[in-house]
Write a protein that holds these residues in place. Structure first.
Motif, PDB file in Angstrom:
ATOM      1  N   ARG A 178       0.825  -1.216   0.000  1.00 43.59           N
ATOM      2  CA  ARG A 178       0.000   0.000   0.000  1.00 43.59           C
ATOM      3  C   ARG A 178       0.856   1.261   0.000  1.00 43.59           C
ATOM      4  N   GLN A 179       2.017   1.214   0.633  1.00 40.75           N
ATOM      5  CA  GLN A 179       2.934   2.350   0.582  1.00 40.75           C
ATOM      6  C   GLN A 179       3.410   2.586  -0.851  1.00 40.75           C
ATOM      7  N   MET A 180       3.683   1.490  -1.569  1.00 44.47           N
ATOM      8  CA  MET A 180       4.097   1.621  -2.962  1.00 44.47           C
ATOM      9  C   MET A 180       2.961   2.189  -3.811  1.00 44.47           C
ATOM     10  N   TRP A 181       1.719   1.746  -3.544  1.00 46.57           N
ATOM     11  CA  TRP A 181       0.572   2.301  -4.266  1.00 46.57           C
ATOM     12  C   TRP A 181       0.519   3.813  -4.103  1.00 46.57           C
ATOM     13  N   ASN A 182       0.675   4.278  -2.872  1.00 45.35           N
ATOM     14  CA  ASN A 182       0.602   5.715  -2.600  1.00 45.35           C
ATOM     15  C   ASN A 182       1.699   6.478  -3.334  1.00 45.35           C
ATOM     16  N   LEU A 183       2.890   5.887  -3.392  1.00 47.85           N
ATOM     17  CA  LEU A 183       3.995   6.522  -4.104  1.00 47.85           C
ATOM     18  C   LEU A 183       3.700   6.631  -5.593  1.00 47.85           C
ATOM     19  N   LEU A 184       3.153   5.578  -6.164  1.00 51.00           N
ATOM     20  CA  LEU A 184       2.863   5.589  -7.596  1.00 51.00           C
ATOM     21  C   LEU A 184       1.755   6.581  -7.919  1.00 51.00           C
ATOM     22  N   ARG A 185       0.785   6.712  -7.036  1.00 48.95           N
ATOM     23  CA  ARG A 185      -0.274   7.713  -7.249  1.00 48.95           C
ATOM     24  C   ARG A 185       0.319   9.123  -7.260  1.00 48.95           C
ATOM     25  N   LYS A 186       1.261   9.386  -6.363  1.00 55.41           N
ATOM     26  CA  LYS A 186       1.899  10.699  -6.307  1.00 55.41           C
ATOM     27  C   LYS A 186       2.712  10.977  -7.566  1.00 55.41           C
ATOM     28  N   LEU A 187       3.351   9.946  -8.084  1.00 53.91           N
ATOM     29  CA  LEU A 187       4.218  10.107  -9.250  1.00 53.91           C
ATOM     30  C   LEU A 187       3.433  10.309 -10.540  1.00 53.91           C
ATOM     31  N   ASN A 188       2.296   9.649 -10.638  1.00 57.46           N
ATOM     32  CA  ASN A 188       1.528   9.643 -11.877  1.00 57.46           C
ATOM     33  C   ASN A 188       0.961  11.027 -12.173  1.00 57.46           C
ATOM     34  N   GLY A 189       0.990  11.412 -13.436  1.00 58.69           N
ATOM     35  CA  GLY A 189       0.440  12.708 -13.815  1.00 58.69           C
ATOM     36  C   GLY A 189       0.629  12.963 -15.289  1.00 58.69           C
ATOM     37  N   LYS A 190       0.370  14.190 -15.713  1.00 54.47           N
ATOM     38  CA  LYS A 190       0.419  14.530 -17.129  1.00 54.47           C
ATOM     39  C   LYS A 190       1.781  14.272 -17.745  1.00 54.47           C
ATOM     40  N   ASN A 191       2.846  14.451 -16.957  1.00 52.83           N
ATOM     41  CA  ASN A 191       4.191  14.319 -17.511  1.00 52.83           C
ATOM     42  C   ASN A 191       4.793  12.934 -17.326  1.00 52.83           C
ATOM     43  N   LEU A 192       4.087  12.036 -16.640  1.00 54.82           N
ATOM     44  CA  LEU A 192       4.600  10.681 -16.445  1.00 54.82           C
ATOM     45  C   LEU A 192       3.491   9.666 -16.629  1.00 54.82           C
ATOM     46  N   THR A 193       3.673   8.804 -17.599  1.00 54.17           N
ATOM     47  CA  THR A 193       2.769   7.681 -17.838  1.00 54.17           C
ATOM     48  C   THR A 193       3.375   6.453 -17.185  1.00 54.17           C
ATOM     49  N   ILE A 194       2.566   5.693 -16.445  1.00 54.63           N
ATOM     50  CA  ILE A 194       3.058   4.495 -15.762  1.00 54.63           C
ATOM     51  C   ILE A 194       2.308   3.276 -16.269  1.00 54.63           C
ATOM     52  N   LEU A 195       3.047   2.280 -16.689  1.00 51.20           N
ATOM     53  CA  LEU A 195       2.487   0.976 -17.069  1.00 51.20           C
ATOM     54  C   LEU A 195       3.127  -0.063 -16.179  1.00 51.20           C
ATOM     55  N   LEU A 196       2.296  -0.809 -15.450  1.00 51.95           N
ATOM     56  CA  LEU A 196       2.833  -1.839 -14.561  1.00 51.95           C
ATOM     57  C   LEU A 196       2.157  -3.177 -14.818  1.00 51.95           C
TER      58      LEU A 196
END
Length: 213
Positions: A178-196
């Motif tokens: 869940r800590q990792m989930w929170n980090l990925l939510r913070k990172l995600n945005g218009k300038n960063l696309t995340i595919l996991l």
């Protein structure tokens, strides 16, 4: 309409194995990922998730079909794609006999991160990942969850446009996940696309805006 930063159409990957039948890892896969999305690819072990990530990262070529990343051909423009994305593999790729800081310094050297940008970038990422108090600790002495956080931190040093994460929470306990989930939510945005990739349905549903099964 949002831009497709990853687009696969009828993608196939077949591995030739000496003395055995060819192994089809991907069979007619089609997928699109839009800019700024946090997308999960979910499936059991052996479904071809890691193969897909390696194709997107330009580490291998498809057998047939088409794959574009940031509008570029994954085969013809592999080097350019690799300069603009980051890929975190499932297995640890850390130097366990180096400290957290030394791992980051080495990765920054290898990828040409400018010296003047390093202090701010290091500090921001280490704070975000909760690793700031552990910069002098050897990577081999970190917990599994902390190793994965360090790998994400390292992958973000180049300020990529796309972040590929292959099962980033595999082997983590519930709290670390869940800590990792929170980090990925913070990172995600218009300038960063995340595919996991993941085999946890709960993770895909709770974390991602789109899920590919």
């Amino acid at each position: 309409m949002e831009e497709d930063v990853i687009r696969a159409e009828k993608l196939n990957k077949v591995f030739s194995i000496k003395g055995k039948k060819p192994l089809t890892a991907l069979n007619g896969l089609s997928l699109s990922v839009k800019k700024g999305e946090l997308t999960a690819v979910i499936g059991p072990d052996g479904a071809g998730k890691t193969t897909l990530m390696r194709l997107i990262a330009g580490l291998m070529n498809p057998t047939s079909g088409s794959l574009t990343v940031l509008g570029m051909d994954s085969v013809k423009d592999a080097e350019e794609i690799q300069s603009r994305i980051s890929y975190m593999p499932q297995k640890f790729g850390l130097y366990e006999d180096l400290t957290v800081q030394e791992n980051l310094d080495l990765y920054a050297d290898l990828h040409g991160v400018p010296q003047e940008k390093r202090p701010e970038r290091f500090g921001k990422l280490l704070d975000m990942m909760g690793l700031a108090p552990f910069t002098g600790r050897f990577a081999g002495k970190l917990s599994g969850g902390m190793k994965r956080k360090l790998m994400v931190c390292r992958a973000l040093l180049t300020d990529p446009e796309i972040l590929l994460l292959d099962e980033p929470t595999a082997g983590m306990d519930a709290l670390s996940r869940r800590q990792m989930w929170n980090l990925l939510r913070k990172l995600n945005g218009k300038n960063l696309t995340i595919l996991l990739t993941t085999h946890y349905m709960e993770e895909a549903q709770n974390l991602c805006s789109r899920v590919a099964l």
